[in-house]
Scaffold this motif. Structure first.
Motif, PDB file in Angstrom:
ATOM      1  N   LEU A 297       0.825  -1.208   0.000  1.00  0.00           N
ATOM      2  CA  LEU A 297       0.000   0.000   0.000  1.00  0.00           C
ATOM      3  C   LEU A 297       0.856   1.254   0.000  1.00  0.00           C
ATOM      4  O   LEU A 297       0.622   2.207  -0.764  1.00  0.00           O
ATOM      5  CB  LEU A 297      -0.899   0.019   1.234  1.00  0.00           C
ATOM      6  CG  LEU A 297      -2.221  -0.702   1.114  1.00  0.00           C
ATOM      7  CD1 LEU A 297      -2.924  -0.727   2.459  1.00  0.00           C
ATOM      8  CD2 LEU A 297      -3.107  -0.005   0.079  1.00  0.00           C
ATOM      9  N   LEU A 298       1.859   1.246   0.853  1.00  0.00           N
ATOM     10  CA  LEU A 298       2.739   2.414   0.931  1.00  0.00           C
ATOM     11  C   LEU A 298       3.461   2.628  -0.388  1.00  0.00           C
ATOM     12  O   LEU A 298       3.624   3.763  -0.850  1.00  0.00           O
ATOM     13  CB  LEU A 298       3.759   2.234   2.057  1.00  0.00           C
ATOM     14  CG  LEU A 298       3.186   2.399   3.462  1.00  0.00           C
ATOM     15  CD1 LEU A 298       4.256   2.141   4.511  1.00  0.00           C
ATOM     16  CD2 LEU A 298       2.640   3.824   3.633  1.00  0.00           C
ATOM     17  N   ASN A 299       3.891   1.502  -0.999  1.00  0.00           N
ATOM     18  CA  ASN A 299       4.600   1.626  -2.285  1.00  0.00           C
ATOM     19  C   ASN A 299       3.702   2.232  -3.349  1.00  0.00           C
ATOM     20  O   ASN A 299       4.142   3.056  -4.150  1.00  0.00           O
ATOM     21  CB  ASN A 299       5.080   0.254  -2.761  1.00  0.00           C
ATOM     22  CG  ASN A 299       6.300  -0.184  -1.968  1.00  0.00           C
ATOM     23  OD1 ASN A 299       6.979   0.669  -1.377  1.00  0.00           O
ATOM     24  ND2 ASN A 299       6.562  -1.484  -1.919  1.00  0.00           N
ATOM     25  N   ILE A 300       2.438   1.791  -3.347  1.00  0.00           N
ATOM     26  CA  ILE A 300       1.504   2.335  -4.350  1.00  0.00           C
ATOM     27  C   ILE A 300       1.348   3.831  -4.141  1.00  0.00           C
ATOM     28  O   ILE A 300       1.452   4.635  -5.077  1.00  0.00           O
ATOM     29  CB  ILE A 300       0.130   1.637  -4.247  1.00  0.00           C
ATOM     30  CG1 ILE A 300       0.276   0.163  -4.592  1.00  0.00           C
ATOM     31  CG2 ILE A 300      -0.865   2.295  -5.178  1.00  0.00           C
ATOM     32  CD1 ILE A 300      -0.954  -0.658  -4.319  1.00  0.00           C
ATOM     33  N   LEU A 414      -7.295  -3.023 -11.705  1.00  0.00           N
ATOM     34  CA  LEU A 414      -6.169  -2.123 -11.447  1.00  0.00           C
ATOM     35  C   LEU A 414      -6.338  -1.377 -10.138  1.00  0.00           C
ATOM     36  O   LEU A 414      -5.431  -0.702  -9.675  1.00  0.00           O
ATOM     37  CB  LEU A 414      -6.020  -1.113 -12.592  1.00  0.00           C
ATOM     38  CG  LEU A 414      -5.723  -1.741 -13.957  1.00  0.00           C
ATOM     39  CD1 LEU A 414      -5.618  -0.680 -15.025  1.00  0.00           C
ATOM     40  CD2 LEU A 414      -4.420  -2.527 -13.887  1.00  0.00           C
ATOM     41  N   LYS A 415      -7.510  -1.502  -9.540  1.00  0.00           N
ATOM     42  CA  LYS A 415      -7.732  -0.798  -8.270  1.00  0.00           C
ATOM     43  C   LYS A 415      -7.209  -1.639  -7.106  1.00  0.00           C
ATOM     44  O   LYS A 415      -7.068  -2.857  -7.211  1.00  0.00           O
ATOM     45  CB  LYS A 415      -9.228  -0.542  -8.085  1.00  0.00           C
ATOM     46  CG  LYS A 415      -9.746   0.461  -9.074  1.00  0.00           C
ATOM     47  CD  LYS A 415     -11.117   0.895  -8.685  1.00  0.00           C
ATOM     48  CE  LYS A 415     -11.584   2.012  -9.589  1.00  0.00           C
ATOM     49  NZ  LYS A 415     -13.025   2.135  -9.561  1.00  0.00           N
ATOM     50  N   LEU A 435      -0.145  -1.563  -7.951  1.00  0.00           N
ATOM     51  CA  LEU A 435       1.208  -1.029  -7.885  1.00  0.00           C
ATOM     52  C   LEU A 435       1.775  -0.877  -9.293  1.00  0.00           C
ATOM     53  O   LEU A 435       2.398   0.148  -9.613  1.00  0.00           O
ATOM     54  CB  LEU A 435       2.095  -1.954  -7.035  1.00  0.00           C
ATOM     55  CG  LEU A 435       3.530  -1.497  -6.872  1.00  0.00           C
ATOM     56  CD1 LEU A 435       3.588  -0.101  -6.283  1.00  0.00           C
ATOM     57  CD2 LEU A 435       4.317  -2.454  -5.981  1.00  0.00           C
ATOM     58  N   VAL A 436       1.524  -1.872 -10.167  1.00  0.00           N
ATOM     59  CA  VAL A 436       2.029  -1.768 -11.534  1.00  0.00           C
ATOM     60  C   VAL A 436       1.446  -0.531 -12.223  1.00  0.00           C
ATOM     61  O   VAL A 436       2.162   0.225 -12.879  1.00  0.00           O
ATOM     62  CB  VAL A 436       1.689  -3.047 -12.349  1.00  0.00           C
ATOM     63  CG1 VAL A 436       2.225  -2.930 -13.761  1.00  0.00           C
ATOM     64  CG2 VAL A 436       2.263  -4.271 -11.674  1.00  0.00           C
ATOM     65  N   GLY A 437       0.132  -0.329 -12.006  1.00  0.00           N
ATOM     66  CA  GLY A 437      -0.506   0.847 -12.599  1.00  0.00           C
ATOM     67  C   GLY A 437       0.125   2.125 -12.091  1.00  0.00           C
ATOM     68  O   GLY A 437       0.447   3.034 -12.863  1.00  0.00           O
ATOM     69  N   HIS A 443       6.160   6.505 -14.302  1.00  0.00           N
ATOM     70  CA  HIS A 443       7.129   6.566 -15.402  1.00  0.00           C
ATOM     71  C   HIS A 443       6.526   7.200 -16.659  1.00  0.00           C
ATOM     72  O   HIS A 443       7.056   7.016 -17.751  1.00  0.00           O
ATOM     73  CB  HIS A 443       7.650   5.161 -15.732  1.00  0.00           C
ATOM     74  CG  HIS A 443       8.613   4.639 -14.708  1.00  0.00           C
ATOM     75  ND1 HIS A 443       8.203   4.053 -13.539  1.00  0.00           N
ATOM     76  CD2 HIS A 443       9.964   4.635 -14.669  1.00  0.00           C
ATOM     77  CE1 HIS A 443       9.263   3.695 -12.820  1.00  0.00           C
ATOM     78  NE2 HIS A 443      10.355   4.037 -13.482  1.00  0.00           N
ATOM     79  N   ASP A 444       5.414   7.901 -16.493  1.00  0.00           N
ATOM     80  CA  ASP A 444       4.713   8.511 -17.627  1.00  0.00           C
ATOM     81  C   ASP A 444       4.280   7.496 -18.663  1.00  0.00           C
ATOM     82  O   ASP A 444       4.202   7.807 -19.856  1.00  0.00           O
ATOM     83  CB  ASP A 444       5.587   9.574 -18.324  1.00  0.00           C
ATOM     84  CG  ASP A 444       5.825  10.756 -17.425  1.00  0.00           C
ATOM     85  OD1 ASP A 444       4.890  11.110 -16.689  1.00  0.00           O
ATOM     86  OD2 ASP A 444       6.940  11.305 -17.442  1.00  0.00           O
ATOM     87  N   GLY A 445       4.054   6.285 -18.217  1.00  0.00           N
ATOM     88  CA  GLY A 445       3.660   5.240 -19.155  1.00  0.00           C
ATOM     89  C   GLY A 445       2.231   4.801 -18.892  1.00  0.00           C
ATOM     90  O   GLY A 445       1.492   5.444 -18.167  1.00  0.00           O
ATOM     91  N   GLU A 446       1.850   3.693 -19.527  1.00  0.00           N
ATOM     92  CA  GLU A 446       0.503   3.187 -19.296  1.00  0.00           C
ATOM     93  C   GLU A 446       0.475   1.671 -19.375  1.00  0.00           C
ATOM     94  O   GLU A 446       1.446   1.054 -19.813  1.00  0.00           O
ATOM     95  CB  GLU A 446      -0.466   3.798 -20.310  1.00  0.00           C
ATOM     96  CG  GLU A 446      -0.008   3.626 -21.732  1.00  0.00           C
ATOM     97  CD  GLU A 446      -0.958   4.295 -22.712  1.00  0.00           C
ATOM     98  OE1 GLU A 446      -2.152   4.318 -22.412  1.00  0.00           O
ATOM     99  OE2 GLU A 446      -0.499   4.761 -23.757  1.00  0.00           O
ATOM    100  N   LEU A 447      -0.648   1.109 -18.947  1.00  0.00           N
ATOM    101  CA  LEU A 447      -0.822  -0.342 -18.973  1.00  0.00           C
ATOM    102  C   LEU A 447      -1.845  -0.694 -20.033  1.00  0.00           C
ATOM    103  O   LEU A 447      -2.824   0.024 -20.212  1.00  0.00           O
ATOM    104  CB  LEU A 447      -1.374  -0.813 -17.629  1.00  0.00           C
ATOM    105  CG  LEU A 447      -0.379  -1.158 -16.525  1.00  0.00           C
ATOM    106  CD1 LEU A 447      -1.142  -1.750 -15.360  1.00  0.00           C
ATOM    107  CD2 LEU A 447       0.665  -2.130 -17.025  1.00  0.00           C
ATOM    108  N   GLU A 448      -1.608  -1.779 -20.736  1.00  0.00           N
ATOM    109  CA  GLU A 448      -2.593  -2.200 -21.731  1.00  0.00           C
ATOM    110  C   GLU A 448      -2.919  -3.662 -21.479  1.00  0.00           C
ATOM    111  O   GLU A 448      -2.037  -4.518 -21.579  1.00  0.00           O
ATOM    112  CB  GLU A 448      -1.988  -1.996 -23.115  1.00  0.00           C
ATOM    113  CG  GLU A 448      -2.998  -2.010 -24.218  1.00  0.00           C
ATOM    114  CD  GLU A 448      -2.313  -1.802 -25.569  1.00  0.00           C
ATOM    115  OE1 GLU A 448      -2.074  -0.637 -25.922  1.00  0.00           O
ATOM    116  OE2 GLU A 448      -2.003  -2.805 -26.220  1.00  0.00           O
TER     117      GLU A 448
END
Ligand SMILES: Nc1ncnc2c1ncn2[C@@H]1O[C@H](COP(=O)(O)OP(=O)(O)OP(=O)(O)O)[C@@H](O)[C@H]1O
Ligand SMILES: [Mg+2]
Length: 469
Positions: A297-300, A414-415, A435-437, A443-448
């Motif tokens: 949780l903290l990491n997210i 993703l939640k 966390l991945v999201g 990183h200014d990226g996205e998940l697909e």
């Protein structure tokens, strides 16, 4: 403050008032110009004509032979009878008796040697006797004769008065309409602003579902309202997200603590050393899991608030993924699955090595846990890890040949704490993809996420820094 006080204080009204003043000044200037041109200039011209006539009569009087007075009496008589240009011509003797001309008596105001006079006199227009205003220049000639030359300025005076009246009425109307328009405009404007304030007050009082009224005219206020509404949507989303998370944390914590307590109580009831030891061991495991959950949780949160950004450095995605592949290969093969790795070295992104590795690990973890093909297919589990470049981004794809995630759940997983029912048999707390999201966004990226014909793939897409090798 009352609406009226507000109204006079509003910026719209002040703007309207400034406009009004400028407008009134220009209207006034235009009207003054018209007045000047019609009334004043005409009057001046009349004066010039009268002066010229007086001068010429004086001249003729001076040069008149043998009897100067007889000469100008003749001229004055002719002119007075002509009567076409509303001329006033008269000559009186020293006692004030008329010798010739169209004035009955010496007009009032004749004192001194010569000068301008304005005076009322009688005019007979064929039917009625009327009072008119005359303007004339009088000259005392030698021998006490008084020469009066002038014009009937009654019409002109009336015309000037008319223009003056018109000017004042026009100015007055400008002010009234301008003021009224300004008030109307600002009242309209204020009403809309007041609605916005009222709405925001009721939102502050706790009703987050309220929205600013949008008329659909796309004017400034509409745009402002729309922006505020977007902001409120966002806040509402965040608030409900927060609420969900805290609910979930509380729920997770309670479940674990209940389990812990039940286990300890059961052990105490058994009253045997072995049971105690067993319970303590299990308690430690459970506590570890709890700690892990809190760490996740903290990491997210850390990822979502962008705290790690200042430690970003250029790094080779291929390298990071290669290291992970090495780490996971034995694990995957032990599980009886096939692991396919395809990476390219030299694809650079800006980021944090550890966090990126964490993200990809989570994806591989999931592929191992949930990527088993259905038993009915009798197929071998297949996990692939690929790095590829695509226009100006780098794409890390983890794919499996499992059942995948139904499209309707793809946003939900993703939640935080969301786990699909089909996965309950596997351990986990539902924080991995969250966390991945978060890391992707960091990183200014996205998940697909994508359900493939024969399985499921999830791609982490990051902006590329360009190739270094
Ligand atoms: N590769 C996959 N195939 C099928 N379902 C998946 C896959 N990856 C994730 N899911 C589904 O998404 C849910 C959320 O995944 P997530 O990684 O966030 O949580 P978790 O794996 O259950 O727990 P944690 O990662 O915290 O240990 C999983 O419970 C699972 O239902
Ligand atoms: Mg997971």
């Amino acid at each position: 403050m009352s609406l009226n006080a507000n109204l006079l204080n509003s910026s719209t009204f002040r703007l309207a008032a400034v406009y009004l003043v400028v407008f009134a000044i220009s209207v006034g200037a235009i009207l003054a110009y018209i007045y000047w041109n019609t009334a004043v200039l005409l009057e001046r011209q009349t004066d010039v004509t009268i002066r010229a006539e007086v001068n010429s009569l004086n001249e003729q009087y001076r040069l008149g032979r043998p009897n100067p007075i007889a000469v100008i009496v003749g001229i004055v008589k002719r002119r007075a009878e002509r009567n076409s240009d509303r001329g006033i011509y008269s000559i009186f003797d020293y006692s004030g008796k008329r010798i010739v001309g169209n004035l009955e008596g010496v007009p009032s105001g004749v004192t001194g040697k010569s000068g301008w006079i304005e005076f009322p006199y009688n005019v007979f227009d064929g039917e009625n006797l009327k009072f008119h205003t005359g303007r004339a220049y009088f000259t005392r000639l030698r021998g006490g004769f008084i020469l009066v030359v002038g014009r009937d300025v009654e019409e002109r005076r009336q015309f000037a008065a008319l223009i003056r009246r018109t000017v004042f009425i026009a100015l007055g109307m400008t002010l009234v309409f301008g003021l009224g328009g300004g008030l109307l405009m600002s009242r309209n404007f204020l009403r809309r602003i007041d609605t916005i304030s009222a709405t925001s007050r009721s939102i502050m009082a706790g009703d987050l579902s309220e929205r600013m009224p949008v008329r659909g005219t796309n004017d400034e206020i509409d745009r402002l309202s729309a922006n505020l509404n977007d902001m409120l949507d966002q806040i509402e989303r965040l608030m409900s997200g927060m609420r969900e998370v805290s609910d979930n944390v509380a729920h997770d914590l309670r479940t674990s603590l209940t389990r812990l307590k039940a286990r300890v109580e059961a052990a105490l009831r058994q009253d045997c050393e072995q049971a105690y030891e067993q319970a303590l061991m299990e308690t430690i495991t459970e506590s570890d899991q709890l700690l892990e959950t809190f760490n996740a949780l903290l990491n997210i949160t850390r990822a979502e608030t962008g705290q790690a950004r200042d430690q970003f450095e250029p790094l080779d995605v291929g390298e990071v993924v290669d290291e992970l592949a090495e780490l996971y290969e034995p694990l995957i093969e032990d599980a009886g699955a096939v692991f396919e790795v395809r990476t390219v070295l030299g694809l650079m992104v800006r980021g944090n090595r550890q966090l990126l590795a964490q993200a990809v690990s989570n994806l591989i973890d999931n592929a191992i846990k949930y990527g088993q093909p259905p038993k009915s297919k009798k197929a071998v589990q297949n996990i692939s890890l690929k790095v590829a470049t695509e226009q100006d981004s780098v794409r890390i794809t983890v794919a499996d040949n499992g059942p995948g995630i139904p499209e309707k759940d793809q946003e939900r997983v993703l939640k935080r704490f969301v786990r699909l029912d089909s996965s309950r048999s596997q351990p986990g707390s539902g924080l991995g993809l969250s966390l991945v999201g978060g890391l992707a966004r960091l990183h200014d990226g996205e998940l697909e996420l994508q359900n493939e014909k024969n399985g499921f793939s999830i791609a982490l897409i990051l902006p590329a820094l360009g190739q270094s090798r």
